[in-house]
Scaffold this motif. Structure first.
Motif, PDB file in Angstrom:
ATOM      1  N   THR A 235       3.848   1.601  11.321  1.00 31.23           N
ATOM      2  CA  THR A 235       4.401   1.488   9.972  1.00 31.23           C
ATOM      3  C   THR A 235       3.294   1.225   8.956  1.00 31.23           C
ATOM      4  O   THR A 235       3.257   1.827   7.881  1.00 31.23           O
ATOM      5  CB  THR A 235       5.447   0.367   9.918  1.00 31.23           C
ATOM      6  N   GLY A 236       2.385   0.315   9.316  1.00 30.67           N
ATOM      7  CA  GLY A 236       1.249   0.060   8.431  1.00 30.67           C
ATOM      8  C   GLY A 236       0.374   1.285   8.262  1.00 30.67           C
ATOM      9  O   GLY A 236      -0.161   1.544   7.177  1.00 30.67           O
ATOM     10  N   GLU A 239       1.957   3.531   5.707  1.00 33.07           N
ATOM     11  CA  GLU A 239       1.694   3.026   4.356  1.00 33.07           C
ATOM     12  C   GLU A 239       0.248   3.290   3.943  1.00 33.07           C
ATOM     13  O   GLU A 239      -0.037   3.570   2.768  1.00 33.07           O
ATOM     14  CB  GLU A 239       1.986   1.528   4.297  1.00 33.07           C
ATOM     15  N   GLU A 242       0.053   6.855   2.846  1.00 35.11           N
ATOM     16  CA  GLU A 242       0.714   7.012   1.548  1.00 35.11           C
ATOM     17  C   GLU A 242      -0.155   6.443   0.430  1.00 35.11           C
ATOM     18  O   GLU A 242      -0.237   7.008  -0.665  1.00 35.11           O
ATOM     19  CB  GLU A 242       2.070   6.297   1.589  1.00 35.11           C
ATOM     20  N   LEU A 243      -0.807   5.328   0.695  1.00 37.50           N
ATOM     21  CA  LEU A 243      -1.720   4.744  -0.290  1.00 37.50           C
ATOM     22  C   LEU A 243      -2.834   5.728  -0.633  1.00 37.50           C
ATOM     23  O   LEU A 243      -3.151   5.946  -1.811  1.00 37.50           O
ATOM     24  CB  LEU A 243      -2.307   3.443   0.263  1.00 37.50           C
ATOM     25  N   ARG A 285       3.693  -0.543  -8.469  1.00 37.08           N
ATOM     26  CA  ARG A 285       2.779   0.107  -7.521  1.00 37.08           C
ATOM     27  C   ARG A 285       1.685   0.852  -8.272  1.00 37.08           C
ATOM     28  O   ARG A 285       0.526   0.827  -7.856  1.00 37.08           O
ATOM     29  CB  ARG A 285       3.544   1.061  -6.615  1.00 37.08           C
ATOM     30  N   TRP A 327      -8.854   4.643   3.654  1.00 42.45           N
ATOM     31  CA  TRP A 327      -8.027   3.431   3.616  1.00 42.45           C
ATOM     32  C   TRP A 327      -8.886   2.172   3.689  1.00 42.45           C
ATOM     33  O   TRP A 327      -8.609   1.199   2.962  1.00 42.45           O
ATOM     34  CB  TRP A 327      -7.044   3.439   4.786  1.00 42.45           C
ATOM     35  N   THR A 420       1.697  -5.263   2.123  1.00 38.77           N
ATOM     36  CA  THR A 420       2.585  -4.246   2.699  1.00 38.77           C
ATOM     37  C   THR A 420       2.289  -2.877   2.093  1.00 38.77           C
ATOM     38  O   THR A 420       2.255  -1.860   2.795  1.00 38.77           O
ATOM     39  CB  THR A 420       4.050  -4.633   2.448  1.00 38.77           C
ATOM     40  N   GLN A 421       2.059  -2.845   0.769  1.00 40.66           N
ATOM     41  CA  GLN A 421       1.750  -1.573   0.116  1.00 40.66           C
ATOM     42  C   GLN A 421       0.394  -1.028   0.551  1.00 40.66           C
ATOM     43  O   GLN A 421       0.191   0.194   0.608  1.00 40.66           O
ATOM     44  CB  GLN A 421       1.762  -1.746  -1.397  1.00 40.66           C
ATOM     45  N   GLY A 423      -0.943  -1.549   3.549  1.00 39.37           N
ATOM     46  CA  GLY A 423      -0.942  -1.227   4.974  1.00 39.37           C
ATOM     47  C   GLY A 423      -1.569  -2.299   5.832  1.00 39.37           C
ATOM     48  O   GLY A 423      -1.774  -2.095   7.032  1.00 39.37           O
ATOM     49  N   ALA A 426       3.023  -5.183   7.725  1.00 41.68           N
ATOM     50  CA  ALA A 426       4.212  -4.348   7.902  1.00 41.68           C
ATOM     51  C   ALA A 426       5.296  -5.197   8.556  1.00 41.68           C
ATOM     52  O   ALA A 426       5.013  -5.953   9.497  1.00 41.68           O
ATOM     53  CB  ALA A 426       3.901  -3.130   8.769  1.00 41.68           C
TER      54      ALA A 426
END
Length: 748
Positions: A235-236, A239, A242-243, A285, A327, A420-421, A423, A426
């Motif tokens: 899940t992280g 994210e 997506e970031l 965000r 990331w 969380t945003q 990563g 999570a």
């Protein structure tokens, strides 16, 4: 009681204890104290005491306040008196912690705290007022219920209250209100016309068998839940991707239309809303993304007359990096961010809206607080999630109640949300890559993220409605091609793209042909390519490129076609990339100044003209300099145990020098160059007698330093001797020595 001063107590400690003290309170070592007396003075300063209390937990702080209740800052008190205040709670470990930080010293029968502790910690320790000794035997049995209620309210703390009843002094016979009656009885103290205070002795009587009030001896419970660590990591990882996608879109958007820098700094509300709309995210965000790209060095302000936020040259390096390394750059930028993005959208004291990148968001301590919150999550077993961030805030508040300021609890919630945003977190649990980022840095975290991400897929699923589904993370080459020919419609575990006429034209503009696109979908789609997509590509190809344009950096025109022919036949024409587009017009992709200089060197005499046909002066307008990059905040260096041990040895030497008989410290005035004869005499005497000398000097970099030296040769403007700490022979120019003192040795 065997009372002792702080300096005497410090001298009695071994070197290991003093090194531990300097490790726990690093401010004491800067600048290096001359001797134990200076160290003791520094320990007792209000600012240093306040800093030393920042890492104390609630119970230890309560013990320190209990010592103040007993006036240990005025006279030594026995440890038994402290233990009596806590009933059956064993607070001896807390006393040991206070001793280790020199917030408490002395034997168990005579404990003392620095006099500045009361001001630094709490003027009303444990919610009790100042002492009025005459009230120790006061009788409270004659008070009516209303007076008892007032006393109970003030005894619960704080012990001061505001009331108009304190404006006038009245006798007990004329007193009408409970406050007036208590003032008349002397059970309350009038501090000013509107303030009364409950004396400590009365507060203790009212509290009865709980003299310190409600004591929180253990940290609050933290409710946790088990999560599958691989699910947390995946899940992280999603994210994180997506970031990176959002940041890439931001950089593309600001490359084309950079927003203006507000006069007060930051990004305006309109630009933030536009960015949020372009990225299809909410404004919070979008604001976090803005803060990250600037702190990562991917965007900077141009610092011109009309400054703008523009991507930097580091953007190109970031864009070609692997997703995990992209990331890691952003995650480290967030971890080190010396600002509070959570304040964005709120208003300051002047009711002004706080924008992204506004200077009011600067908080130098934010990285330290952020890491402390993440380290609390990392201390839990892998796969352990916190069910309620407010409970985590309560735990951290107990562990260090003096950290974080008024935003202490909000910082926990903001960090969990931002983490969380990014990563790093999570399902309210720290990811493996987040844990690695904290302990090993961004390089190792990138590798851990690569392990958490699913293997990239090399195919897509083309649907009849012209959507293209990527069933996972696409390999970089395929991702670039699909992003070129289709627009992202929804992102997540499976990204959905849509092919439109505009996106197909975009691919053609980038140099792809219809045959290239047909082959891309034929080779990479696991589903049959729909006929509608084939028609769309062929339709767009028929319309594309019928009208063509080219780039020209400059042009040459001449009414004489013969001269144009002569120029084109010259060898310089090829070097200048000249091309004739009309009998009297030639163009070149090079700048006009470069073309004109090349033609002049070839023997021609061209002139520059403006849009109106007038001659232009193209000479250089002056010297240019490169723009200055943003400076990264300097991280405070941490002294090693060896360095702290050396400092302790110098402090001991300073003590011996201060007690040396027959030789006080000799200071050298700065304007005397090589120094007075008294300094030479002292150094020469030490050389003859084999004595050690404590020397203060300034090194070649202008930094003040101190060493214990056993002189061997003194003369010729140089002191040569053995550095006692390292056993090495060193040379010191005499003109750099600022003071010297003999060190008392252990000879009989």
């Amino acid at each position: 009681m065997s009372a002792t001063t702080l300096a005497e107590w410090l001298r009695a400690q071994d070197d290991t204890a003093l090194v531990a003290l300097l490790r726990a309170r690093p401010d004491l070592a800067t600048p290096p104290p001359a001797d134990t007396t200076v160290l003791a003075t520094r320990i007792g300063s209000r600012a240093s005491v306040a800093r030393a209390c920042e890492d104390l937990d609630t119970l230890t702080l309560t013990v320190l306040e209990a010592l103040l209740v007993l006036d240990a800052d005025v006279a030594p008190v026995p440890s038994t008196a402290v233990l009596d205040l806590f009933g059956g709670t064993d607070v001896r470990p807390a006393l040991d912690t206070l001793r280790a930080r020199a917030l408490l010293w002395g034997d168990d029968d005579a404990l003392s705290t620095p006099p500045a502790t009361r001001d630094a910690v709490n003027p009303f320790p444990c919610g009790l007022g100042r002492s009025v000794p005459r009230l120790a035997d006061a009788d409270l049995t004659a008070l009516d219920p209303d007076e008892h209620r007032v006393l109970q309210t003030l005894a619960a703390g704080p012990p001061v209250g505001q009331t108009k009843d304190a404006a006038h002094v009245v006798s007990l016979a004329n007193a009408r209100t409970p406050i007036q009656k208590l003032l008349a009885r002397g059970l309350l103290v009038r501090r000013d016309a509107l303030t009364v205070e409950l004396p400590r002795e009365i507060g203790l009587k009212v509290r009865g068998d709980r003299p310190l009030g409600a004591i929180q001896t253990t940290e609050p419970p933290l409710t946790t839940a088990r999560r599958d660590q691989s699910s947390v990591d995946h899940t992280g990882g999603g994210e994180a991707l997506e970031l990176c996608r959002h940041v890439e879109s931001l950089l593309k958007s600001w490359s084309e239309e950079p927003p203006a820098v507000l006069r007060s700094g930051g990004v305006g509300v309109r630009e933030l809303r536009k960015l949020a709309k372009d990225l299809d995210v909410d404004e919070r965000r979008a604001a976090l993304l803005v803060e990250l790209v600037v702190n990562a060095g991917l965007v900077a302000d141009t610092e011109g007359v009309e400054p703008e936020w523009v991507p930097t040259t580091q953007t190109d390096t970031w864009l070609v990096a692997a997703p995990e390394h992209r990331w890691a750059t952003l995650a480290q930028a967030w971890l080190d961010l010396p600002r509070l993005p959570g304040l964005i959208g709120q208003r300051d004291d002047r009711d002004r809206l706080l924008n992204p990148l506004a200077p009011e968001l600067n908080r130098p301590g934010a990285p330290r607080d952020r890491k402390r919150i993440l380290e609390a999550l990392a201390a839990l077993e892998p796969g352990t999630a916190v069910t309620d961030p407010d409970e985590l805030a309560a735990v951290l508040a107990w562990r260090a109640p003096r950290r974080g300021g008024r935003l202490r609890d909000e910082l926990v919630r903001w960090t969990v949300d931002e983490g969380t945003q990014v990563g790093v977190i999570a399902h309210n649990a720290i990811t493996a890559q987040g844990r690695t980022l904290l302990s090993e840095g961004p390089g190792a975290a990138a590798k851990r993220l690569a392990d958490a991400l699913p293997a990239p897929v090399d195919h897509v699923l083309v649907q009849a409605d012209l959507t293209v589904v990527a069933p996972g993370r696409l390999d970089p080459e395929l991702a670039d091609e699909i992003a070129l020919v289709a627009d992202v419609e929804s992102a997540g575990g499976a990204t959905v793209y849509r092919v439109r006429e505009g996106s197909v034209r975009r691919a053609f503009d980038a140099g792809r042909s219809a045959a290239d696109l047909h082959e891309l979908f034929r080779a990479r789609s696991r589903t049959p390519v729909p006929q509608s997509l084939t028609y769309l590509i062929d339709d767009a190809a028929r319309k594309h490129g019928r009208l063509r344009g080219g780039a020209a950096g400059s042009f040459l025109r001449c009414d004489d076609p013969v001269l144009i022919t002569e120029v084109l036949s010259h060898p310089a024409a090829e070097r200048l990339a000249l091309r004739k587009i009309a009998p009297t017009v030639v163009v070149s992709p090079l700048p006009l100044a470069e073309v004109l200089d090349g033609l002049r060197a070839a023997g021609f005499a061209p002139a520059a003209e403006g849009p109106d046909g007038h001659v232009l002066d193209l000479r250089a307008g002056g010297r240019r300099i490169a723009g200055k990059g943003r400076r990264k905040p300097v991280q405070p260096s941490t002294a090693s145990d060896e360095q702290l041990g050396e400092l302790v040895r110098l402090v001991r030497a300073g003590d011996r020098a201060a007690t040396t008989t027959g030789g006080a410290r000799v200071s050298v005035p700065g304007h005397l160059g090589a120094g007075p004869s008294a300094t030479l005499a002292l150094l020469q005497r030490a050389a003859r007698e084999g004595r050690s000398v404590l020397v203060d000097f300034v090194d070649s970099h202008g930094t003040a330093a101190r060493r214990v030296i056993t002189p061997q040769v003194v003369g010729g403007g140089v002191l040569e001797g053995v550095d006692v700490s390292y056993g090495e022979v060193r040379r010191f120019p005499l003109h750099r020595i600022t003071s010297a003192a003999l060190v008392e040795d252990d000879r009989a």
